[in-house]
Write a protein that holds these residues in place. Structure first.
Motif, PDB file in Angstrom:
ATOM      1  N   MET A 155       0.644  -1.199   0.011  1.00 20.26           N
ATOM      2  CA  MET A 155       0.145  -0.330  -0.202  1.00 20.26           C
ATOM      3  C   MET A 155       0.960   1.388  -0.231  1.00 20.26           C
ATOM      4  O   MET A 155       1.831   1.101   0.352  1.00 20.26           O
ATOM      5  N   LYS A 156       0.091   2.435  -0.269  1.00 22.55           N
ATOM      6  CA  LYS A 156       0.949   3.145  -0.440  1.00 22.55           C
ATOM      7  C   LYS A 156       0.419   4.777   0.458  1.00 22.55           C
ATOM      8  O   LYS A 156      -0.404   4.749   1.233  1.00 22.55           O
ATOM      9  N   GLN A 157       0.894   5.940   1.263  1.00 18.61           N
ATOM     10  CA  GLN A 157       0.386   6.631   2.058  1.00 18.61           C
ATOM     11  C   GLN A 157      -0.682   6.963   1.930  1.00 18.61           C
ATOM     12  O   GLN A 157      -1.526   7.455   2.129  1.00 18.61           O
ATOM     13  N   LYS A 158      -0.891   7.341   0.701  1.00 17.07           N
ATOM     14  CA  LYS A 158      -1.800   8.407  -0.471  1.00 17.07           C
ATOM     15  C   LYS A 158      -3.194   7.236  -0.143  1.00 17.07           C
ATOM     16  O   LYS A 158      -4.247   8.297   0.158  1.00 17.07           O
ATOM     17  N   HIS A 159      -2.805   6.007  -0.042  1.00 18.58           N
ATOM     18  CA  HIS A 159      -4.084   5.116   0.300  1.00 18.58           C
ATOM     19  C   HIS A 159      -4.649   5.464   0.948  1.00 18.58           C
ATOM     20  O   HIS A 159      -6.360   5.972   2.451  1.00 18.58           O
ATOM     21  N   ARG A 179       3.142  13.469  -5.905  1.00 16.66           N
ATOM     22  CA  ARG A 179       4.256  12.197  -6.098  1.00 16.66           C
ATOM     23  C   ARG A 179       4.500  11.801  -4.307  1.00 16.66           C
ATOM     24  O   ARG A 179       5.109  10.355  -4.933  1.00 16.66           O
ATOM     25  N   TRP A 192       3.412  11.685  -1.973  1.00 12.83           N
ATOM     26  CA  TRP A 192       2.427  10.364  -1.701  1.00 12.83           C
ATOM     27  C   TRP A 192       2.484   8.565  -1.877  1.00 12.83           C
ATOM     28  O   TRP A 192       1.081   8.287  -1.727  1.00 12.83           O
ATOM     29  N   GLU A 193       3.023   8.304  -2.721  1.00 15.98           N
ATOM     30  CA  GLU A 193       3.085   7.359  -4.233  1.00 15.98           C
ATOM     31  C   GLU A 193       4.390   7.011  -2.969  1.00 15.98           C
ATOM     32  O   GLU A 193       4.456   5.498  -3.283  1.00 15.98           O
ATOM     33  N   ALA A 194       4.984   7.086  -1.962  1.00 20.47           N
ATOM     34  CA  ALA A 194       5.972   6.514  -0.841  1.00 20.47           C
ATOM     35  C   ALA A 194       5.019   5.191  -0.533  1.00 20.47           C
ATOM     36  O   ALA A 194       4.214   4.922   0.152  1.00 20.47           O
ATOM     37  N   PRO A 195       5.781   4.023  -0.697  1.00 20.16           N
ATOM     38  CA  PRO A 195       5.272   2.358   0.074  1.00 20.16           C
ATOM     39  C   PRO A 195       4.873   2.767   1.900  1.00 20.16           C
ATOM     40  O   PRO A 195       5.224   3.091   2.079  1.00 20.16           O
ATOM     41  N   CYS A 196       4.257   2.122   1.916  1.00 14.83           N
ATOM     42  CA  CYS A 196       3.430   2.698   3.561  1.00 14.83           C
ATOM     43  C   CYS A 196       3.035   1.076   3.944  1.00 14.83           C
ATOM     44  O   CYS A 196       2.008   1.088   3.539  1.00 14.83           O
TER      45      CYS A 196
END
Length: 214
Positions: free
Chosen positions: A1-5, A57, A59-63
């Protein structure tokens, strides 16, 4: 998942959370509660549309799930404002309601227009410094817009806690991000001139006096 989710899901559900508070407190006849729902609820929808059309972009970092829950918990602090508004049955003066709507409208314009300009700039002018348009006099017009948006939310309850939470977010999250971005953009030769004629957050109307330094 990504931070944006996690960010998008929280902002998207905010309208439902405010409706639940209205039901809990029986605030169906409270004009300020409906106004808060319209402001914060619409902002959540705007954010999701922005995320899908011209998302940031960063917020596209993996989380992972753990950090994602931390993000959710942090953003949930903003829900204290509507809770205080409805639990105390606050009805701000008409002029204050108008002020909050004005702040929100200006904030939405700055935040989403600046992010759209940044998105198009990075797409069509990659490698170039973004220092024109909304970014000519402020190096962070998107953050300024977001500050005005949340400023409208935290003003409505007429309580000291929501503005303090906003100040906490500004000091711990937004300001370090802006400082970090300045250090990164300093690699551009034209950054020193841009910095001299712009403010970190608020637009600079007059250039900084003295010799321009990098």
């Amino acid at each position: 998942m990504k931070q944006k989710h996690f960010i998008d899901s929280h902002k998207g559900i905010t309208g439902l959370a405010v409706l639940a508070m209205m039901a809990w407190h029986g605030a169906w006849d409270q004009a300020a509660a409906w106004l808060y729902l319209a402001l914060h609820g619409s902002y959540g929808l705007f954010w999701i549309l922005k995320s899908r059309l011209f998302g940031d972009r960063s917020w596209e970092a993996p989380c992972g799930l753990g950090y994602g829950l931390v993000i959710w918990a942090g953003l949930s602090l903003y829900w204290i404002a509507p809770w205080l508004l409805m639990s105390r049955a606050i009805e701000p003066a008409a002029w204050l309601l108008a002020l909050c709507v004005g702040l929100y409208a200006l904030g939405v314009f700055l935040h989403f227009s600046a992010d759209m300009q940044k998105h198009l700039h990075m797409k069509y002018r990659p490698g170039k410094l973004l220092n024109d348009g909304l970014w000519a006099r402020s190096r962070n017009p998107n953050y300024l817009g977001e500050l005005l948006i949340y400023g409208s939310f935290v003003t409505l309850p007429l309580h000291w806690a929501p503005p303090l939470i906003l100040l906490l977010f500004f000091s711990v999250v937004w300001l370090p991000n802006m400082r970090r971005k300045d250090r990164s953009l300093a690699r551009y030769p034209e950054f020193a001139e841009w910095k001299a004629r712009s403010g970190l957050l608020f637009p600079r109307l007059l250039p900084r006096r003295g010799r321009i330094r990098g």
